[in-house]
Write an enzyme that holds these catalytic residues in place. Sequence first.
Site, mmCIF file in Angstrom:
data_model
loop_
_atom_site.group_PDB
_atom_site.id
_atom_site.type_symbol
_atom_site.label_atom_id
_atom_site.label_comp_id
_atom_site.label_asym_id
_atom_site.label_seq_id
_atom_site.Cartn_x
_atom_site.Cartn_y
_atom_site.Cartn_z
ATOM 1 N N LYS A 26 0.830 -1.205 0.000
ATOM 2 C CA LYS A 26 0.000 0.000 0.000
ATOM 3 C C LYS A 26 0.864 1.255 0.000
ATOM 4 O O LYS A 26 0.517 2.270 -0.607
ATOM 5 C CB LYS A 26 -0.937 -0.018 1.210
ATOM 6 N N LYS B 218 -3.158 1.742 8.491
ATOM 7 C CA LYS B 218 -3.317 0.574 7.625
ATOM 8 C C LYS B 218 -2.000 -0.159 7.474
ATOM 9 O O LYS B 218 -0.949 0.469 7.297
ATOM 10 C CB LYS B 218 -3.802 0.988 6.230
ATOM 11 N N GLY C 151 -7.925 -7.717 3.956
ATOM 12 C CA GLY C 151 -8.901 -8.396 4.806
ATOM 13 C C GLY C 151 -9.151 -7.707 6.130
ATOM 14 O O GLY C 151 -9.688 -8.302 7.055
ATOM 15 N N GLY C 152 -8.761 -6.416 6.247
ATOM 16 C CA GLY C 152 -9.013 -5.676 7.474
ATOM 17 C C GLY C 152 -7.973 -5.878 8.560
ATOM 18 O O GLY C 152 -8.016 -5.228 9.605
ATOM 19 N N HIS D 72 -17.551 2.126 -1.211
ATOM 20 C CA HIS D 72 -16.359 1.421 -1.689
ATOM 21 C C HIS D 72 -16.669 1.006 -3.128
ATOM 22 O O HIS D 72 -17.485 0.107 -3.364
ATOM 23 C CB HIS D 72 -16.101 0.200 -0.802
ATOM 24 N N HIS E 107 -14.374 -4.723 7.597
ATOM 25 C CA HIS E 107 -13.601 -4.397 6.391
ATOM 26 C C HIS E 107 -13.595 -5.529 5.371
ATOM 27 O O HIS E 107 -12.771 -5.534 4.457
ATOM 28 C CB HIS E 107 -12.158 -4.001 6.745
ATOM 29 N N GLU F 167 -9.307 -0.081 -6.569
ATOM 30 C CA GLU F 167 -10.336 0.214 -5.580
ATOM 31 C C GLU F 167 -10.261 1.678 -5.156
ATOM 32 O O GLU F 167 -9.183 2.222 -4.926
ATOM 33 C CB GLU F 167 -10.177 -0.706 -4.366
ATOM 34 N N ARG G 264 -5.152 -9.381 -9.393
ATOM 35 C CA ARG G 264 -5.701 -10.723 -9.585
ATOM 36 C C ARG G 264 -7.161 -10.593 -9.951
ATOM 37 O O ARG G 264 -7.710 -9.490 -9.996
ATOM 38 C CB ARG G 264 -5.588 -11.530 -8.293
#
Length: 662
Positions: free
Chosen positions: A118, A160, A166-167, A210, A237, A277, A294
């Site tokens: 990220k 983050k 997956g949160g 989202h 999430h 996203e 993916r």
Amino acid sequence: MPAFNKILIANRGEIACRVMRTAKELGYRTVAVYSEADAGARHVQLADEAVCIGPAQVNQSYLVIDNIIAAAQKTGADAVHPGYGFLSENADFARACEAAGIVFIGPTVEAIHLMGSKRLSKIAMLAAKVPCIPGYEGAEQDDETLIREAARIGYPLMIKASAGGGGRGMRLVHEASELTTQIRTARSEAQNAFGSGELILERAVIKPRHVEIQVFGDQHGNIVYLGERDCSVQRRHQKVVEEAPCPVMTPELRKAMGEAAVKAAASVNYVGAGTVEFLLDQSGEFFFLEMNTRLQVEHPVTELITGQDLVAWQIRAAEGKPLPLKQDEIQLCGHAMEVRLYAEDSAKNFLPQTGQVLRWEPELLDGVRIDHGLVEGQEVTPFYDPMLAKVIAYGATRDEARRKLVRAVEECVLLGVNGNQRFLANLLKHPEFAAGNATTAFIGEHFNDDPSLTPQLPGASELAVAAALLYQESANSRAHQRELAGWRSAGSAPWSFTLKQGEQKFTVELDVVAAGSQPKLQACVGESKIDLQLLASDGRWLTLQLDGIRRRVAYQHDGEKLWLYGPFGNLELTDVTHEPAGGQNAASSGTVKAPMDGAIVDVLVSEGTPVTKGQLLVVLEAMKMEHPLKAGVDGIVRRVQASKGDQVKNRQVLVEIEATEA
């Protein structure tokens, strides 16, 4: 151009079955890989060839790169499709395939590496002029730097984990006093989950949608976007409902977001399927969140509104062929919606479920698609993600798709293992969701008091149906005269049944009003009286008339266990009618049992240790999640019957506590 003839699918479950379907349709041979726990799984049965790659644990099978490469070489597979999860976004795996001369059906190693972080991907997106949330994505990771940068960004903010998803490693911080503790918790969680404690900070976008854009690139420099998906309904999430198109999308906003996504993909020379996203705020401003390199779990909704097979597109791109459509040739039509069927109990804080699938009988309706990896008789084990299937519906309008999906979810018969159908159906029927108003805050704001989230006792009607089924089987087994067709006469004494759900017992009295091949009964449950007539049963379906209404009920009877499926969900009852009086009582709250099959991660007490109610005693890992097991009483630990590393079964006693007097 690379060419291949046999594709190994480096995955399991529904996505392995999904990839095989398209591969076969295109004429390719397929190879499945499986762990010892998956030897009888559906994806193994569907493949042309299959190779066992290790024990049940993922770090000894599905995550072992060398084992998968060896399986490809042994079977002559010259291409690998990674699916999603597991090694799908692992740059080392893509590199290993390349080194072995095997085509990796996915993006380049460089793109996977960059977008897997990220922090690094956000730096790249800022350089590419893709809108990003203000924050901190620097290399300096000490607490002092993060605290200083948080003050600059302002509150509320998000911490983050740079790696993974997956949160995990994600925390919302409302004020400065919480920051240090939350940084350390997020860093520890990220390190344990992804092997990296690297963090980024971002301004919190409150109540956003989202929205993600499906992009595709080929080896000739062409990149297109195939519309968007709204994935706003989330729990912890993690996505619960995905739909396409987004309910609030406009042509102008779609074009702006699509072009931003293409710009993001072009910055890394992207090839294959990818998803960019974004968070879309209430003013219509959008911000880059991350890029998944993916195929997404929710790709079917895009397939349904575009009429395209995205796995076929992936294979085509990996072969070096140009994309089948140009941007202006991509058309969106209708509406599609998807939910994920999980083996979990929403009434017990979504506790993952394990056990044997005794019945799996989804009803396929026009406009409904079910992607799954289930076969009756298979074990749902604690080793993998609890997702069993995806239920997807398509309609001319959003509400048509939603109505079809509600019915499809409610008609998916799953017995033996509890599923989340009731939670999903209630959510889809909620007025706020039906109106298209759901944001990422939807469940927390509008759904916390839904009945599917708390344990519900079986109703009188369900208990009456269960007792009637048991009566039928018991009467048949005792019949001595053929002409009676197994039914006791109307003049007989009432039948009495005791049924147990969990630790709760219920008594049902049955009067035979009229005997015969289709007997009429009256059930008494407490103060309630229910009239039933049994019309037909075949070991799987019961047809009956209940208080004047004809119904069909799916059921499964195995020994003392009876499972019923209907609007009330997956109901498991135990027939304890003939249990000896004064039998062993249920374990007291001083006994700590495993809530499911799993592995013991840690045992924090020993015999003789004083404990207080709510104190953490044992940590159990199952289905990629850790479950804390706590003391139910104040007392002294008298027995510890588990050690770190043990594999334990559902309901196995782990710790016994002798309660101290108040």
